[in-house]
Design a protein around this motif. Structure first.
Motif, short mmCIF file in Angstrom:
data_model
loop_
_atom_site.label_atom_id
_atom_site.label_comp_id
_atom_site.label_asym_id
_atom_site.label_seq_id
_atom_site.Cartn_x
_atom_site.Cartn_y
_atom_site.Cartn_z
N THR A 25 13.22 -0.06 -17.48
CA THR A 25 13.45 0.01 -18.97
C THR A 25 12.72 1.30 -19.31
OG1 THR A 25 13.83 -2.28 -19.13
CG2 THR A 25 13.51 -0.89 -21.28
N ALA A 26 11.54 1.47 -19.29
CA ALA A 26 10.92 2.77 -19.68
C ALA A 26 11.54 3.96 -19.20
CB ALA A 26 9.26 2.61 -19.56
N ALA A 29 14.77 4.78 -20.91
CA ALA A 29 14.85 5.06 -22.16
C ALA A 29 14.60 6.46 -22.25
CB ALA A 29 13.93 4.02 -22.79
N ASP A 30 13.64 6.84 -21.38
CA ASP A 30 13.22 8.21 -21.45
C ASP A 30 14.16 9.12 -20.84
OD1 ASP A 30 10.84 10.52 -21.30
OD2 ASP A 30 11.27 10.49 -19.01
N GLU A 31 14.93 8.74 -19.89
CA GLU A 31 15.92 9.72 -19.37
C GLU A 31 16.98 9.62 -20.49
OE1 GLU A 31 17.03 7.83 -15.67
OE2 GLU A 31 15.50 8.60 -14.46
N LEU A 283 20.79 -1.23 -23.64
CA LEU A 283 20.06 -0.01 -23.83
C LEU A 283 20.74 1.05 -23.85
CD1 LEU A 283 17.55 1.85 -24.11
CD2 LEU A 283 17.02 1.17 -21.45
N GLY A 284 21.79 1.29 -22.88
CA GLY A 284 22.59 2.37 -22.78
C GLY A 284 23.54 2.70 -23.95
N ARG A 285 24.00 1.72 -24.47
CA ARG A 285 24.95 1.70 -25.79
C ARG A 285 23.92 1.99 -26.83
NH1 ARG A 285 27.75 -4.29 -25.40
NH2 ARG A 285 29.58 -3.61 -23.86
N TRP A 286 22.82 1.52 -27.09
CA TRP A 286 21.70 2.03 -28.01
C TRP A 286 21.70 3.73 -27.78
CZ3 TRP A 286 19.66 1.11 -32.43
CH2 TRP A 286 18.30 1.52 -32.83
#
Length: 303
Positions: A25-26, A29-31, A283-286
């Motif tokens: 996840t980290a 989120a960074d990418e 996370l991708g949608r966010w």
């Protein structure tokens, strides 16, 4: 209207069993361009990952995102050692660390670690001392001697690294006043948001304490821990009967967060995905749909 660039983050899973997913996840989120990864600090629970070990691993596997322990339980991490931890992480990561700090909301649980049992009032006094000492041990050139009620150091050289931003998780009036006097930001407790009674009664205490200390209250950011579902279709209602945000479609999220920034001065949001959508999809949608749209909308309004 806020002129501050809003920050967007994601809350990491903290279960030991979820460790591989947490690190993935980290990296995702960074990418995908988020500003923060965040993890809670419950070091008295054996099935929880240690927050600072997790943040260190996350920072080591990423390149631009910052790490936040949300929030550090000061009673279990004495201020002099915490200062060394966060300045070391700052040096190792190129400054990608924010210090989330709390007085210790579960004092009975912390006592199981052998931590001295403080009264709530004493814990708040320790919080103020801790912020003061951590700043003194960061970025200076002269040895520090500090003889406080809770922390003492003698002729201790400060780290040659500035202190990171310090955000508190203050809840009660006394700790909110400490935030106003000393901190850089505030993470409202219990996932309260800008429409909540908690925010409306708490933020004025911060602002009054800041003004009394000759600080500009606007310099103290409010960053929200914000749970909710991201749905493929709009919801008929985005808040429950108690007024708490439950989520909605991408467009509903964008409208809500844009208003929070422009109308209520929100400085950032840390998503805690809820519902049964897989975390990587949420996370991708966010990160790829909601956050860019909010950034664009708020940039247009403030430029």
């Amino acid at each position: 209207m806020s002129a501050r660039k809003p920050l967007f983050g994601i809350g990491l899973e903290y279960a030991v069993a979820a460790a591989p997913q947490t690190l993935r996840t980290a990296v995702q989120a960074d990418e995908q361009g988020l500003d923060l990864v965040s993890i809670s600090d419950h070091n008295y629970l054996a099935d929880h990952l240690d927050a600072y070990a997790t943040i260190a691993m996350a920072l080591g596997g990423t390149s631009t995102i910052s790490g936040l322990v949300n929030v550090t339980s000061l009673p279990s991490r004495p201020a002099p050692m915490l200062a060394r931890t966060v300045t070391s992480l700052s040096a190792l990561s190129g400054g990608r660390i924010v210090l989330g700090l709390g007085a210790g909301g579960r004092l009975n649980e912390l006592a199981r670690l052998g931590v001295p049992r403080l009264t709530p009032a004493a814990a708040v006094r320790a919080l103020a001392e801790g912020i003061t000492l951590i700043r003194a041990l960061s970025g200076g050139s002269e040895p520090v001697t500090f003889d406080g009620e809770f922390f003492q150091v003698t002729a201790l050289d400060p780290a040659p690294v500035p202190a990171p931003p310090i955000w508190t998780g203050s809840v009660g009036p006394r700790s909110l006043a400490v935030t106003g006097r000393l901190a850089d930001g505030w993470l409202p407790g219990h996932a309260a948001d800008w429409l909540s009674p908690r925010y409306r009664t708490s933020r004025p205490i911060i602002d009054e304490a800041a003004a009394a200390a000759d600080r500009d209250p606007a310099d103290i950011a409010t960053i929200y821990n914000f749970p909710g579902r991201i749905t493929s279709a709009p919801l008929a209602g985005t808040r429950d009967d108690d007024g708490r945000w439950i989520g909605g479609s991408v467009a509903q999220w964008v409208e809500e967060l844009t208003g929070a920034i422009l109308d209520h001065g929100a400085a950032g949001f840390i998503l805690f995905p809820s519902g049964d959508t897989p975390r990587d999809i949420a996370l991708g949608r966010w990160a790829q749909e909601i956050v860019p749209a909010v950034r664009e909308a708020t940039t247009k309004e403030t430029s």
